[in-house]
Motif scaffolding. Structure first.
Motif, PDB file in Angstrom:
ATOM      1  N   MET A   1       0.703  -0.791   0.096  1.00 47.57           N
ATOM      2  CA  MET A   1      -0.182   0.214  -0.030  1.00 47.57           C
ATOM      3  C   MET A   1       1.171   1.472   0.092  1.00 47.57           C
ATOM      4  SD  MET A   1      -2.864   1.171   2.614  1.00 47.57           S
ATOM      5  CE  MET A   1      -2.183   3.193   3.122  1.00 47.57           C
ATOM      6  N   ARG A   2       0.392   2.202  -0.662  1.00 49.74           N
ATOM      7  CA  ARG A   2       1.550   3.372  -0.947  1.00 49.74           C
ATOM      8  C   ARG A   2       0.715   4.102   0.410  1.00 49.74           C
ATOM      9  NH1 ARG A   2      -0.652   8.451  -3.998  1.00 49.74           N
ATOM     10  NH2 ARG A   2       0.975   9.944  -3.587  1.00 49.74           N
ATOM     11  N   SER A   3       1.806   5.015   1.231  1.00 46.50           N
ATOM     12  CA  SER A   3       0.945   5.475   1.882  1.00 46.50           C
ATOM     13  C   SER A   3       1.063   6.849   2.196  1.00 46.50           C
ATOM     14  CB  SER A   3       1.611   5.337   3.394  1.00 46.50           C
ATOM     15  OG  SER A   3       2.996   6.322   3.469  1.00 46.50           O
ATOM     16  N   LEU A   4       0.083   8.134   2.267  1.00 47.88           N
ATOM     17  CA  LEU A   4       0.306   9.347   2.313  1.00 47.88           C
ATOM     18  C   LEU A   4       1.403  10.357   1.995  1.00 47.88           C
ATOM     19  CD1 LEU A   4      -2.848  10.507   4.688  1.00 47.88           C
ATOM     20  CD2 LEU A   4      -2.139  11.217   1.747  1.00 47.88           C
ATOM     21  N   PRO A   5       2.149  11.420   1.589  1.00 46.79           N
ATOM     22  CA  PRO A   5       3.231  12.024   1.613  1.00 46.79           C
ATOM     23  C   PRO A   5       3.342  12.431   3.460  1.00 46.79           C
ATOM     24  CG  PRO A   5       1.317  12.780   0.136  1.00 46.79           C
ATOM     25  CD  PRO A   5       0.875  11.818   0.058  1.00 46.79           C
ATOM     26  N   ASP A   6       4.931  12.468   3.528  1.00 51.48           N
ATOM     27  CA  ASP A   6       5.252  12.128   4.703  1.00 51.48           C
ATOM     28  C   ASP A   6       5.127  13.764   4.929  1.00 51.48           C
ATOM     29  OD1 ASP A   6       6.910  10.726   4.685  1.00 51.48           O
ATOM     30  OD2 ASP A   6       8.492  11.070   4.157  1.00 51.48           O
ATOM     31  N   SER A   7       4.711  15.197   4.360  1.00 53.39           N
ATOM     32  CA  SER A   7       4.475  16.221   5.397  1.00 53.39           C
ATOM     33  C   SER A   7       2.706  15.796   5.351  1.00 53.39           C
ATOM     34  CB  SER A   7       4.533  17.044   4.473  1.00 53.39           C
ATOM     35  OG  SER A   7       3.793  16.839   2.526  1.00 53.39           O
ATOM     36  N   ALA A   8       1.920  15.489   4.516  1.00 53.27           N
ATOM     37  CA  ALA A   8       0.826  15.138   4.768  1.00 53.27           C
ATOM     38  C   ALA A   8      -0.049  14.583   6.531  1.00 53.27           C
ATOM     39  CB  ALA A   8      -0.274  14.576   3.576  1.00 53.27           C
ATOM     40  N   ASN A   9       0.595  13.317   6.599  1.00 50.40           N
ATOM     41  CA  ASN A   9       0.787  12.738   7.468  1.00 50.40           C
ATOM     42  C   ASN A   9       1.769  13.205   8.982  1.00 50.40           C
ATOM     43  OD1 ASN A   9       0.010   9.403   6.995  1.00 50.40           O
ATOM     44  ND2 ASN A   9       2.054   9.226   5.939  1.00 50.40           N
ATOM     45  N   ARG A  10       2.282  13.884   9.000  1.00 51.18           N
ATOM     46  CA  ARG A  10       2.499  15.008   9.564  1.00 51.18           C
ATOM     47  C   ARG A  10       1.450  16.051  10.253  1.00 51.18           C
ATOM     48  NH1 ARG A  10       7.791  15.342   7.541  1.00 51.18           N
ATOM     49  NH2 ARG A  10       6.791  17.551   6.941  1.00 51.18           N
ATOM     50  N   LEU A  11       1.243  16.640   8.943  1.00 55.96           N
ATOM     51  CA  LEU A  11       0.021  17.637   9.678  1.00 55.96           C
ATOM     52  C   LEU A  11      -1.168  16.988  10.128  1.00 55.96           C
ATOM     53  CD1 LEU A  11      -1.684  20.406   9.317  1.00 55.96           C
ATOM     54  CD2 LEU A  11      -2.195  19.979   7.099  1.00 55.96           C
ATOM     55  N   ILE A  12      -2.337  15.763   9.306  1.00 52.81           N
ATOM     56  CA  ILE A  12      -2.744  14.825  10.251  1.00 52.81           C
ATOM     57  C   ILE A  12      -2.653  14.518  11.257  1.00 52.81           C
ATOM     58  CG2 ILE A  12      -3.721  12.790  10.419  1.00 52.81           C
ATOM     59  CD1 ILE A  12      -3.418  13.024   6.543  1.00 52.81           C
ATOM     60  N   ASP A  13      -1.456  14.041  11.668  1.00 51.46           N
ATOM     61  CA  ASP A  13      -0.783  13.576  13.994  1.00 51.46           C
ATOM     62  C   ASP A  13      -1.303  15.173  14.049  1.00 51.46           C
ATOM     63  OD1 ASP A  13      -0.590  11.492  12.825  1.00 51.46           O
ATOM     64  OD2 ASP A  13       1.871  11.214  12.547  1.00 51.46           O
ATOM     65  N   GLU A  14      -0.479  16.415  13.058  1.00 51.37           N
ATOM     66  CA  GLU A  14      -0.113  17.115  14.480  1.00 51.37           C
ATOM     67  C   GLU A  14      -2.017  17.661  14.709  1.00 51.37           C
ATOM     68  OE1 GLU A  14       1.727  18.810  15.639  1.00 51.37           O
ATOM     69  OE2 GLU A  14       2.953  17.524  15.659  1.00 51.37           O
ATOM     70  N   PHE A  15      -2.940  17.258  14.182  1.00 57.65           N
ATOM     71  CA  PHE A  15      -4.727  17.313  14.211  1.00 57.65           C
ATOM     72  C   PHE A  15      -4.748  16.988  15.533  1.00 57.65           C
ATOM     73  CE2 PHE A  15      -5.146  20.059  10.292  1.00 57.65           C
ATOM     74  CZ  PHE A  15      -4.840  21.237  10.398  1.00 57.65           C
ATOM     75  N   THR A  16      -4.937  14.973  14.942  1.00 55.40           N
ATOM     76  CA  THR A  16      -4.922  14.734  16.190  1.00 55.40           C
ATOM     77  C   THR A  16      -4.697  14.686  17.145  1.00 55.40           C
ATOM     78  OG1 THR A  16      -4.546  13.156  14.150  1.00 55.40           O
ATOM     79  CG2 THR A  16      -5.197  11.861  16.111  1.00 55.40           C
ATOM     80  N   ARG A  17      -3.738  15.620  17.734  1.00 56.07           N
ATOM     81  CA  ARG A  17      -3.288  15.777  19.132  1.00 56.07           C
ATOM     82  C   ARG A  17      -3.987  16.539  19.482  1.00 56.07           C
ATOM     83  NH1 ARG A  17       3.188  15.664  19.205  1.00 56.07           N
ATOM     84  NH2 ARG A  17       2.821  17.082  20.710  1.00 56.07           N
ATOM     85  N   LEU A  18      -4.862  17.666  18.567  1.00 55.33           N
ATOM     86  CA  LEU A  18      -6.028  18.298  19.492  1.00 55.33           C
ATOM     87  C   LEU A  18      -7.294  17.853  19.804  1.00 55.33           C
ATOM     88  CD1 LEU A  18      -5.582  20.825  16.130  1.00 55.33           C
ATOM     89  CD2 LEU A  18      -4.653  21.373  18.404  1.00 55.33           C
ATOM     90  N   PRO A  19      -7.481  18.451  20.824  1.00 58.46           N
ATOM     91  CA  PRO A  19      -8.871  18.132  21.755  1.00 58.46           C
ATOM     92  C   PRO A  19     -10.268  17.542  20.880  1.00 58.46           C
ATOM     93  CG  PRO A  19      -8.880  20.512  22.093  1.00 58.46           C
ATOM     94  CD  PRO A  19      -7.627  20.153  21.789  1.00 58.46           C
ATOM     95  N   GLY A  20     -11.070  16.459  20.277  1.00 61.23           N
ATOM     96  CA  GLY A  20     -12.014  16.278  20.084  1.00 61.23           C
ATOM     97  C   GLY A  20     -11.803  15.744  18.538  1.00 61.23           C
ATOM     98  N   ILE A  21     -10.193  15.812  18.327  1.00 64.86           N
ATOM     99  CA  ILE A  21     -10.610  15.720  16.802  1.00 64.86           C
ATOM    100  C   ILE A  21      -9.282  14.606  16.051  1.00 64.86           C
ATOM    101  CG2 ILE A  21      -9.050  16.313  14.343  1.00 64.86           C
ATOM    102  CD1 ILE A  21     -10.827  18.823  15.590  1.00 64.86           C
ATOM    103  N   GLY A  22     -10.205  13.680  16.440  1.00 67.22           N
ATOM    104  CA  GLY A  22     -10.176  11.916  15.569  1.00 67.22           C
ATOM    105  C   GLY A  22      -9.498  11.950  14.847  1.00 67.22           C
ATOM    106  N   LYS A  23      -8.875  10.581  13.435  1.00 62.49           N
ATOM    107  CA  LYS A  23      -7.947  10.313  12.539  1.00 62.49           C
ATOM    108  C   LYS A  23      -8.877  10.574  11.149  1.00 62.49           C
ATOM    109  CE  LYS A  23      -4.356   8.037  11.179  1.00 62.49           C
ATOM    110  NZ  LYS A  23      -3.063   8.478  11.141  1.00 62.49           N
ATOM    111  N   LYS A  24      -9.837  10.372  11.541  1.00 63.98           N
ATOM    112  CA  LYS A  24     -10.612  11.155  10.268  1.00 63.98           C
ATOM    113  C   LYS A  24     -10.963  11.825   9.917  1.00 63.98           C
ATOM    114  CE  LYS A  24     -12.487   7.347   8.749  1.00 63.98           C
ATOM    115  NZ  LYS A  24     -12.294   6.282   7.613  1.00 63.98           N
TER     116      LYS A  24
END
Lengths: 197, 197
Positions: B1-24
Motif C-alpha cells: 500500500m502506498r501511504s500519504l506524503p510525509d508532510s501530509a501524515n505529519r499534518l494529520i498527526d498534529e491535528f490528531t493531537r488537538l482535543p476532539g479531533i480524531g483520525k478521520k
C-alpha cells in the motif's frame, strides 16, 4: 463586555474556516492551544506550512504527492490496464488502505453538479481521455450520491466511443450492516445484483 | 500500500493531537488544507504563532490576555467586591457573553481531581487567598460535576476562616429545557431551590 484578545479571535476565525469546525469547536481548539506548550503549536504551524510547500498535484493522476509524478503513477509493478476513477484525491487512500487494488487512479477533482455550476470543463475529463489505452478497464468509483451517479453516467457516455471496458463499484449491503436498518434503495440494488454462492 | 506524503501524515498527526479531533477528522482537515489556497493556510499558521507569542496569563486573575494585567483586572468600573471563581480561562468568556456580571474573576486553572493527581497545590488557591478583602463576595462558579463540586466544597472550607461571603451558582432547570427530559439530580436541586414568584 470584554472580548477575547485579538490574536485569540483571529485564531478562532481561522479555525472556523475549516470544514466541520463551528464556532464552539474553534473556541475549544484555540483555548487548548493557548494552554498547550509552545512546542506543539509550532509543530502544527510548521506542518501547515510544510504541507503547502511540499505537496503538489500529480501531473498524471491529479492525486496529491511530494514528487511529481506520484509513486503510484511511477510504480511499474502496478497494472497499467486498470484505471480507477475517483472524485477526490483522498478517495485514493480509501482504496489503498484495502490493499486490494493494484491498478492506477485518476482523480476527477469533483463531480458534475449543475446547481453548483460545475460542468464537464471543470473536471479532469480531458486528461482522462489522454490516458486511455486499448482494452483498458475503467472502474468508475464515484460516490453513490446523485451527483456521483450523474458523473458516472456521463463518464460511461464519453467513454463509449473508445475501446475500453467501463465498470463501476458494486452496490449492495455494507459489511456489518443490518437488514433491518438498510434503506430501500440499497436493498433494491442488493437484490438486483445478487450473486450465486 | 502506498501511504500519504510525509508532510501530509505529519499534518494529520498534529491535528490528531488537538482535543476532539480524531483520525478521520484530521484527514479531512488535512485534505481540505491541501486543496485550499496557500493564502488561507498561511493565515492559520500565522494566527497560531501569533497567539502563542502574544497571549499570556494575567498575573492577577490567571485569565488569558495580551497585556498583563488583563483588561478586566484593570477596569476601574468593575466591582472589586465580587470575585467569581472559575475553573478555566474560557469560563470567563461564558459569563462575559451574558453581560450580566460586573465583578472580577479568578481562574483556578482546573479542579481538584485526586484520580488525576491534581491536588490543591496544583491550582491557584494561594493566589486567590492573597486577593481576598474584607466583606468580599466570592461566587464559586466551578462546573456542576463531581470534581467541580469537590473543589467548591474545598473552597468553602479554606474561605471559612476569612470574613467573606461565599456563594455558588444556582442549580435548577436550564432555560428552554423540558421537564420530561431533565435528570433526577437536577430536578431535586430545582425543587430544593424553589423561589417565590
Amino acid at each position: 463586555m470584554r472580548s477575547l484578545p485579538d490574536s485569540a479571535n483571529r485564531l478562532i476565525d481561522e479555525f472556523t474556516r475549516l470544514p466541520g469546525i463551528g464556532k464552539k469547536t474553534a473556541q475549544r481548539l484555540a483555548f487548548y492551544i493557548m494552554k498547550s506548550k509552545d512546542y506543539s503549536t509550532n509543530l502544527l504551524s510548521d506542518a501547515l506550512i510544510d504541507v503547502k510547500t511540499k505537496v503538489r498535484q500529480c501531473s498524471i493522476c491529479n492525486g496529491i504527492t511530494e514528487d511529481d509524478p506520484c509513486s503510484i503513477c511511477t510504480d511499474s509493478r502496478r497494472d497499467e490496464s486498470i484505471l480507477c476513477i475517483v472524485e477526490e484525491a483522498h478517495d485514493i487512500y480509501a482504496f489503498e488502505r484495502t490493499n486490494s487494488f493494484n491498478g492506477r487512479y485518476h482523480v476527477l477533482g469533483g463531480v458534475l453538479s449543475p446547481l453548483d455550476g460545475i460542468g464537464p470543463d471543470d473536471l479532469y475529463f480531458d486528461a482522462l481521455l489522454k490516458r486511455l489505452q486499448e482494452n483498458m478497464e475503467i472502474v468508475v468509483a464515484t460516490n453513490p450520491s446523485v451527483e456521483g451517479e450523474t458523473t458516472s453516467l456521463y463518464l460511461a457516455k464519453i467513454l463509449s466511443g473508445f475501446n475500453v471496458k467501463v465498470t463501476r463499484l458494486a452496490r449492495g449491503l455494507p459489511v456489518g450492516g443490518n437488514l433491518e436498518y438498510i434503506d430501500e434503495a440499497t436493498l433494491i440494488r442488493a437484490m438486483e445484483g445478487r450473486t450465486s454462492i
